[in-house]
Design a protein around this motif. Sequence first.
Motif, short mmCIF file in Angstrom:
data_model
loop_
_atom_site.label_atom_id
_atom_site.label_comp_id
_atom_site.label_asym_id
_atom_site.label_seq_id
_atom_site.Cartn_x
_atom_site.Cartn_y
_atom_site.Cartn_z
N HIS A 79 1.17 -0.91 0.08
CA HIS A 79 -0.41 -0.24 -0.08
C HIS A 79 0.85 1.50 -0.73
CE1 HIS A 79 -3.58 2.80 0.74
NE2 HIS A 79 -3.02 2.62 1.52
N ASP A 118 0.96 3.98 -2.92
CA ASP A 118 0.74 5.69 -2.93
C ASP A 118 1.75 6.29 -3.22
OD1 ASP A 118 -1.44 5.13 -1.45
OD2 ASP A 118 -0.70 5.13 0.49
N ARG A 147 2.17 9.58 -6.24
CA ARG A 147 2.53 10.20 -5.58
C ARG A 147 3.91 11.00 -6.63
NH1 ARG A 147 6.47 12.75 -3.24
NH2 ARG A 147 7.06 10.33 -1.99
N LYS A 163 -9.24 6.29 -8.15
CA LYS A 163 -7.92 4.58 -7.74
C LYS A 163 -8.14 4.59 -6.94
CE LYS A 163 -7.94 4.53 -12.74
NZ LYS A 163 -8.97 3.01 -12.83
N ARG A 164 -7.70 5.86 -6.16
CA ARG A 164 -7.16 5.45 -4.39
C ARG A 164 -8.79 4.75 -4.12
NH1 ARG A 164 -3.30 8.09 -1.27
NH2 ARG A 164 -3.65 6.71 0.98
N GLN A 165 -9.96 5.74 -4.43
CA GLN A 165 -10.77 4.82 -3.47
C GLN A 165 -10.92 2.89 -3.62
OE1 GLN A 165 -14.62 6.76 -4.11
NE2 GLN A 165 -13.82 8.70 -2.57
N ASP A 191 -8.50 0.90 -2.52
CA ASP A 191 -8.40 1.07 -0.75
C ASP A 191 -9.13 0.08 -0.61
OD1 ASP A 191 -6.88 2.24 -0.25
OD2 ASP A 191 -8.54 4.47 -0.14
#
Length: 300
Positions: free
Chosen positions: A3, A7, A11, A38-40, A43
């Motif tokens: 994870h 990130d 970033r 995409k982050r959701q 997750d």
Amino acid sequence: MAHIHLDDYFRVIFEEGILNVPVNRQNLRTSAMRFLEKRQELDHADASLQSKRNEFEVVREKIRERREKLNKNEEKAKEALLKFDRFIKDNDAKRSRGVKKAELQKAVVAQKEKELEDLKKEYSILLSKRDQLSNRVTRATVYHVFLTTLMKMSKKFEDITHLIGRFDTLLATRDQLLEQGKGAETHAERQHVELRRYVSEQSSVLLQLNNTLSKLQTELDTILAQACKLENTWNNIQSTAAKETLLLGQVKFGILNLYHVVGAETGEEDGVQVEDSVNQLEKIHVFIQDLTDISCGVSL
């Protein structure tokens, strides 16, 4: 850790995109929304993966528990199987011992039955012997009466035992005489065998002597024939020798006459012995040679 790396990746990509792309607020807002989406999603994927991991751990724990239970059940089954195997072996051993015991009892019963049959046969034989002895006693009663009557008639015997003893003595004496007779017959037979053997041996010796005598007679006849031939030969030799001796005497006498004719002397110192015909011939030869030489000289 995955994870955090993800990130950092987004970033860095985001910063590079911001630095390289011209600033456009509308595009920036859209990119940020996509990034958040995409982050959701990421997750949500992590949560789903974690849920799957938890479910997998639960399933694995159940599988482990089930395996342990199966192992325990397997151990119990093995123990039960071993117990059952021991039970079967014990039953087989008991059955084998029971069969052997039954066979042994059967053999004992058969042996007892055989012994019983043998005893029955022996009892039957004893009964038969008893009957035979009883019959013999019945038949012997007549002899007892006879012996009692004989003892009363004779005054020499005190009782039946004395009479039987005397009878046994006479039987023994008779047996001894018979044995002596057999011994004499055996001795006579042995002597007869020895005589036949001696006669056979002497016959063989006589036959050998006759053969030897025949051979010697043949040799004697041969020797006599040879002696006769030798005697004839000797007579012929003597006859021939006499003739030759006479001829030799005539020759010597002629030589001696010739010796005297040539004027030679005998018996003196310069003369030749009368029996020395060889020297006489030499003298005659010398005389003839001289006479020949003289004749040849006169002719010349």
